[in-house]
Design an enzyme around this catalytic site. Structure first.
Site, short mmCIF file in Angstrom:
data_model
loop_
_atom_site.label_atom_id
_atom_site.label_comp_id
_atom_site.label_asym_id
_atom_site.label_seq_id
_atom_site.Cartn_x
_atom_site.Cartn_y
_atom_site.Cartn_z
N CYS A 122 -22.76 2.44 -10.86
CA CYS A 122 -22.21 2.27 -9.29
C CYS A 122 -23.47 2.26 -8.25
O CYS A 122 -24.02 3.15 -7.96
CB CYS A 122 -21.78 3.76 -8.85
SG CYS A 122 -20.86 3.60 -7.10
N CYS A 153 -16.55 -0.67 -5.52
CA CYS A 153 -17.48 0.22 -5.10
C CYS A 153 -16.98 1.02 -3.68
O CYS A 153 -17.13 0.45 -2.80
CB CYS A 153 -19.00 -0.08 -4.88
SG CYS A 153 -20.23 1.09 -4.69
#
Lengths: 396, 193
Positions: A163, A340
């Protein structure tokens, strides 16, 4: 020697999702799919940002691994040590040899704490914290909550990480909390990023640069954290252009550690030059061994390493694997989708979704480049449920 | 190929037969046919037995009545007419599309079932819902308690309302804000008209 029709290496997000989908779509494989995973706990890591920001409890992110193993799969509680793809074999740390007809590698990403000098010795104390471990995530909230002013540093390495937006999310939450607790005016918030910009997709980068400006955060790009001295509260950074090093005094530092492919993947015949499982970026089939597939963080897929990406990779992989089993052509393609959810404060979030071409690939019929409360609610309340009960069950 | 021409006289027939039987191809075929004869006979006997059984069943009205009665009990009443058959064929034609929708529906139903049977997820949702509702709940409760206290005080206060008490009331910050707002509103309204 054990034999299974399909062996899945790794019982994390990728491994469990693939195994569940396989068993849903080909029920006859029941009892013939093995998952090799040594860990007894399974974590929903995307929520650790909110745990570090004091907006969620650490305990809700942890479940027993046994509870997520799909019905019909066999859990081999062991770690893979070696791959022998020419012989269709894997060897485990426990000394077992497992043979397979098809192999799926979903081994995740390795955190290299020791790549930053002094980090291992001081993590969790001396104002040094990190969201990247269940053991240390509470230390982030402790530091943010007890911060009385001074310099707060947030880092992101130049290596691929899980991430890519997470290092800045915790910074925005910290900034928000410092304002609420009345210490922001006597604080300096700094972001040291090994990458060249705030975000790789222009649309979201534009929005995030405005957030950084509004919050008065000082940014330093192409700088890697190379050492931490907990006693002296000093962090040393290297300028990736000039290779010069400089030391900064801090009162708290949130470290995103360097990451890489797991060592047992790096040294295997499945790895590419950078250590990742070398797969075709559309079919997810291995570039050299046709009965091997790769998914998620340990794969060479050139996209941001997130759970959302795995959610879209898994259906493509499973359909292609089943096609291969039936000697049919593989027609399913993964387009590089990843997502995201960029938390910009308590109650605001930019939901970035994009593909291989770094073009936005948004789900909702509104501009996701704006900070929204609804998207914050989606991340905090809905995504964990979608993960546990949808994705891991092979439904979403 | 050998062909036999029909003639009126028996002699010519004999000649023709002889000619045929003397043909080596015909002879080879006859040998092959004779060799296969037992197998052909066996299959024929099997067909005959099956036909015999079907004929016997069809003649056995009692068995047929029992069979049809049983089927009626086991299966729902169905009228198989032209309309039903056309509908069945239309349905078959639409099946690929319907299966796609059914799969979506099945996935949705499985997800709902998965959430509802997952105690940890249900607890997570309920706890967090409480977290969002609680501040509002306490604010509403606090306001209601203020209203109740004010009502009780007003009821027990029998003193006459004088000009001085009104002036004192006007000095309260809340009343001041209200008056300021009213004043500003009237000014804005006046400017726009």
């Amino acid at each position: 020697m054990m034999h299974y029709r399909v062996v899945v290496v790794g019982g994390g997000s990728g491994g469990i999702t693939v195994a569940s989908r396989l068993l849903r779509e080909a029920r006859h494989l029941s009892g013939q799919v093995a998952i090799v995973e040594p860990a007894t706990k399974h974590y929903y890591q995307p929520l650790w940002t909110l745990v570090g920001g004091g907006a969620a409890k650490r305990e809700v992110t942890e479940r027993e691994e046994a509870s997520v193993i799909p019905e019909g799969a066999v859990w081999i509680k062991d770690a893979v040590l070696e791959f022998n793809p020419k012989e269709n074999l894997v060897v485990t740390a426990g000394g077992s040899t497992i043979s397979y007809d098809f192999l799926v590698v979903a081994a995740g990403i390795q955190i290299d704490w020791d790549k930053v000098k002094g980090l291992k010795e001081t993590i969790g104390k001396n104002g040094v914290c990190s969201n990247y471990s269940y053991d240390y995530v509470n230390s982030t909230w402790e530091n943010i909550r007890n911060f009385t002013g001074g310099t707060a540093i947030f880092t992101q390495p130049s290596t691929p990480i899980k991430c890519g937006g997470a290092p800045q999310k915790i910074m925005y939450l910290a900034d928000d909390y410092f304002r609420k607790s009345g210490v922001r005016s006597k604080s300096k918030v700094m972001f040291y990023n090994g990458g060249p910009s705030i975000f790789s997709v222009k649309k979201y980068a534009d929005a995030l640069n405005k957030v950084v400006e509004r919050k008065g955060i000082e940014t330093h790009y192409k700088h890697n954290l190379v050492a931490v001295d907990g006693e002296k509260k000093q962090a040393t950074f290297e300028d990736l252009n000039t290779k010069e090093q400089h030391t900064v005094q801090y009162d708290m530092i949130h470290v995103t550690p360097p990451m890489s492919a797991p060592d047992f993947i790096k040294k295997s015949p499945l790895a590419n030059a950078d250590g990742w499982v070398s797969v075709d970026k559309f079919t997810l089939q291995h570039t050299a061994f046709s009965n091997v597939f790769g998914i998620g963080d340990s794969s060479s897929l050139p996209t941001s390493k997130t759970g959302a990406a795995i959610r879209k990779q898994a259906p493509a992989l499973v359909h292609n694997l089943l096609s291969l089993m039936r000697s049919e052509p593989m027609v399913n393609e993964y387009d590089g989708y990843t997502s995201c959810p960029l938390v910009t404060g308590y109650g605001s979030l930019i939901l970035a979704e994009f593909d291989y071409n770094l073009e936005p690939d948004e789900t909702f019929p509104f501009d996701q480049g704006q900070e929204r409360f609804s998207m914050y609610l989606l991340k905090k309340e809905m995504l964990p449920i979608i993960y546990w009960d949808g994705m891991l069950k092979g439904l979403m | 190929m050998v062909t036999v021409k029909a003639t009126d006289s028996g002699k010519s027939v004999d000649d023709a037969l002889n000619a045929v039987l003397n043909n080596p191809d015909v002879q080879a075929s006859l040998v092959l046919a004779l060799e296969k004869l037992p197998m052909v006979m066996e299959q024929y006997a099997s067909i005959e037995r099956t036909l015999g059984f079907v004929t016997a069943v069809l003649k056995d009205k009692e068995s047929l009545t029992n069979l049809m009665g049983g089927l009626k009990q086991e299966l729902p009443p169905v009228t198989l007419d032209h309309e039903t058959l056309v509908a069945l064929l239309t349905l078959l034609d639409k099946l690929p599309k319907l299966v796609r929708y059914l799969e979506l529906l099945e996935t949705g139903a499985d997800f709902v079932e998965s959430v509802l049977t997952d105690k940890e997820s249900v607890k997570y949702l309920l706890d967090n819902a409480k977290e969002w509702v609680e501040p509002w709940e306490s604010k509403v409760r606090q306001t209601l308690s203020h209203v109740e206290t004010a009502r009780k005080r007003a009821e027990s206060d029998n003193t006459p309302v004088s000009v001085f008490s009104l002036m004192k009331l006007l000095k309260e910050p809340a009343a001041q804000r209200g008056v300021h707002f009213l004043k500003a509103f009237l000014e804005v309204a006046g400017e726009s008209s």
